[in-house]
Enzyme design. Structure first.
Site, short mmCIF file in Angstrom:
data_model
loop_
_atom_site.label_atom_id
_atom_site.label_comp_id
_atom_site.label_asym_id
_atom_site.label_seq_id
_atom_site.Cartn_x
_atom_site.Cartn_y
_atom_site.Cartn_z
N LYS A 296 -15.10 47.98 -16.90
CA LYS A 296 -15.57 47.83 -18.02
C LYS A 296 -17.08 48.04 -17.70
CE LYS A 296 -12.44 47.17 -21.03
NZ LYS A 296 -12.25 48.24 -22.10
N ASP A 299 -23.06 43.96 -18.84
CA ASP A 299 -23.69 43.56 -20.37
C ASP A 299 -24.46 42.36 -19.66
OD1 ASP A 299 -24.00 42.18 -22.59
OD2 ASP A 299 -22.35 42.98 -23.60
N CYS A 301 -25.10 39.69 -21.20
CA CYS A 301 -24.67 38.28 -21.67
C CYS A 301 -23.69 37.61 -20.42
CB CYS A 301 -24.01 38.51 -22.97
SG CYS A 301 -22.21 39.18 -23.08
N ASP A 356 -28.44 43.82 -24.18
CA ASP A 356 -27.46 44.21 -23.32
C ASP A 356 -27.56 45.14 -21.99
OD1 ASP A 356 -25.20 45.55 -22.35
OD2 ASP A 356 -24.36 45.96 -24.42
N HIS A 366 -27.94 38.01 -27.07
CA HIS A 366 -28.31 38.38 -25.65
C HIS A 366 -29.71 37.89 -25.05
CE1 HIS A 366 -25.34 41.71 -26.59
NE2 HIS A 366 -25.30 41.47 -25.38
#
Length: 453
Positions: A296, A299, A301, A356, A366
């Site tokens: 993936k 990000d 976060c 992000d 975020h």
């Protein structure tokens, strides 16, 4: 003999390695897929941000945290939110928590008037049957209950602590325990009455209970640690429930719950080696940040979800070894400088707030978790100030507790406060009231979270 020049600061040494980052880019073996194409676009945007910083500096310049701009952005959100936030009408305690925690990390206090307004607003989110809903008049739900309690503990005032209706909160927690029939009592929790059951609910319940009922919450979690152990997948990370794919957020919730319930009888210990192997594999070599799952995109976060997870693994390994682990007390088990660079160079909006990844919009979620991840990366196991802070001490944030994501001092203060209160009497969990929607009188919205169209 001429003295050797002093070594460059850690940030410039690390940024010098970015010249070799091209070698760490994805190799798709000549077979492009939609996933690999998107990964390449992210890598290009991240590398462009790194190259821009290098080009604008003198080769030794350090990234700067836009502290005041971020704090101003968060402070504005405490008083007024735009129409775009109406979609988060069921997450208003989360907005309060994200903003307050971000401000605390940045060292920007809120004045007494604002703190009191937040307390009054969160009191209106509390259900008459216990627990907190996503807004006034909404059903009690474990996620906003955690957010509300975390926000109140972050404020840390007598008024904030007094908001929590402890007897009814305990009734609500008991009502979410999945044990309506003995054969279904597996130790898990539903997010709300009739809601989904996953490791988020277990974490929210355990975190809230350990803060508000610090010496008397164990009985509520019989069998829970064993259920969490069954959530660990073949990959090494934890899924939302037994048999599901490993995920960064769920792995954090599971590991934090296991930490809170450590030593519980019948607990199935997590395979720390497998969890460590999975977690370290989520920090990408090119970007330097974390992804939530295998294959993936990164990000911002996950700077916190995965960074704090690795901090907990680090401490657990030291505990298992009786303090004799080879794990350093000055470094976590990931590249802390690379993560700091990603946040500072790729996630800061010039106008304030964090995001992000390059090309995305800023938001309070975020902003909170990028700052939380930056704090984890800056503060290791030691309590001295020797940890590597990219950009120097002016970039240092306050420390956050990896299990609660609240200031460690505020965690200790809340537990001490609630410890002094009378023990809430036990009751039959099967008699706990069902949580149903209760109408609440609309008395205005002093907190400024009114939905707008």
């Amino acid at each position: 003999m001429e003295e050797a020049p002093p070594p460059p600061p850690p940030s410039s040494r690390r940024l010098g390695k970015r010249r070799r980052a091209e070698e760490e880019r994805l190799d798709d073996d000549g077979v492009e897929t939609p996933t690999s194409a998107e990964q390449r676009r992210v890598e290009e945007s991240v590398l462009a941000a790194y190259h821009k910083h290098t080009a604008l500096g003198d080769g030794n310049s350090s990234p700067r945290l836009l502290r005041e701009r971020h704090a101003d952005y968060l402070m504005r959100g405490l008083r007024r939110l735009g129409a775009g936030y109406s979609g988060l009408d069921a997450s208003r305690p989360w907005l309060a928590y994200w903003i307050l925690h971000g401000l605390e990390l940045l060292g920007r206090p809120v004045d007494d008037t604002v703190a009191s307004d937040v307390c009054r607003f969160l009191a209106r989110c509390q259900s008459p049957r216990g627990g907190f809903g996503g807004g006034p008049g909404q059903i009690a739900h474990l996620a906003p209950t955690y957010a509300a309690v975390a926000a109140l503990c972050t404020l840390g005032t007598a008024e904030a602590y007094a908001v929590v209706d402890r007897p009814r909160l305990l009734d609500f927690l008991r009502s979410t325990r999945q044990r309506r029939r003995p054969e279904e009592d597996d130790g898990s929790f539903a997010m709300h009455a009739g809601g989904e059951t996953d490791v988020r609910g277990v974490y929210c319940a355990a975190a809230v209970a350990s803060l508000v009922f610090p010496s008397s919450f164990d009985g509520l979690f019989e069998g829970t640690a064993a259920w969490v152990g069954r959530c660990q997948s073949w990959e090494g990370g934890l899924g939302g429930a037994p048999g599901l794919e490993a995920h960064g957020g769920y792995s954090y919730c599971g590991a934090a719950t296991a930490t809170l319930l450590a030593g519980q009888a019948g607990a199935a210990p997590l395979d720390l080696g497998a969890l460590l192997r999975w977690a370290v594999g989520r920090q990408t070599r090119c970007e330097g940040s974390f992804q939530g799952r295998c294959n993936k995109l990164v990000d911002g976060c996950y700077s916190f979800w995965q960074g704090a997870l690795l901090a907990m693994i680090h401490d657990a390994l030291r505990a298992v070894s009786g303090g004799g682990s080879n794990s350093s007390r000055q470094r976590w088990l990931f590249d802390q400088q690379a993560l700091q660079e990603y946040i500072l160079l790729c996630c800061q909006d010039p106008a304030g707030g964090l995001l992000d990844k390059p090309g995305k919009e800023r938001d309070f979620y975020h902003t909170c978790y990028c700052l939380s991840g930056l704090s984890v990366a800056q503060h290791s196991g030691s309590t001295d100030q020797t940890e590597p802070v990219v950009g120097g001490e002016e970039n240092r944030l306050a420390r956050t507790h990896p299990v609660y994501n609240i200031s460690p001092q505020k965690v200790a203060r809340a537990r001490q406060h609630f410890e002094r209160l009378p023990v809430v009497p036990a009751s039959d969990p099967r008699q706990a009231p069902e949580c149903t929607l209760t109408a609440a009188e609309d008395v205005g919205d002093p907190f400024g979270f009114a939905g707008q169209s």
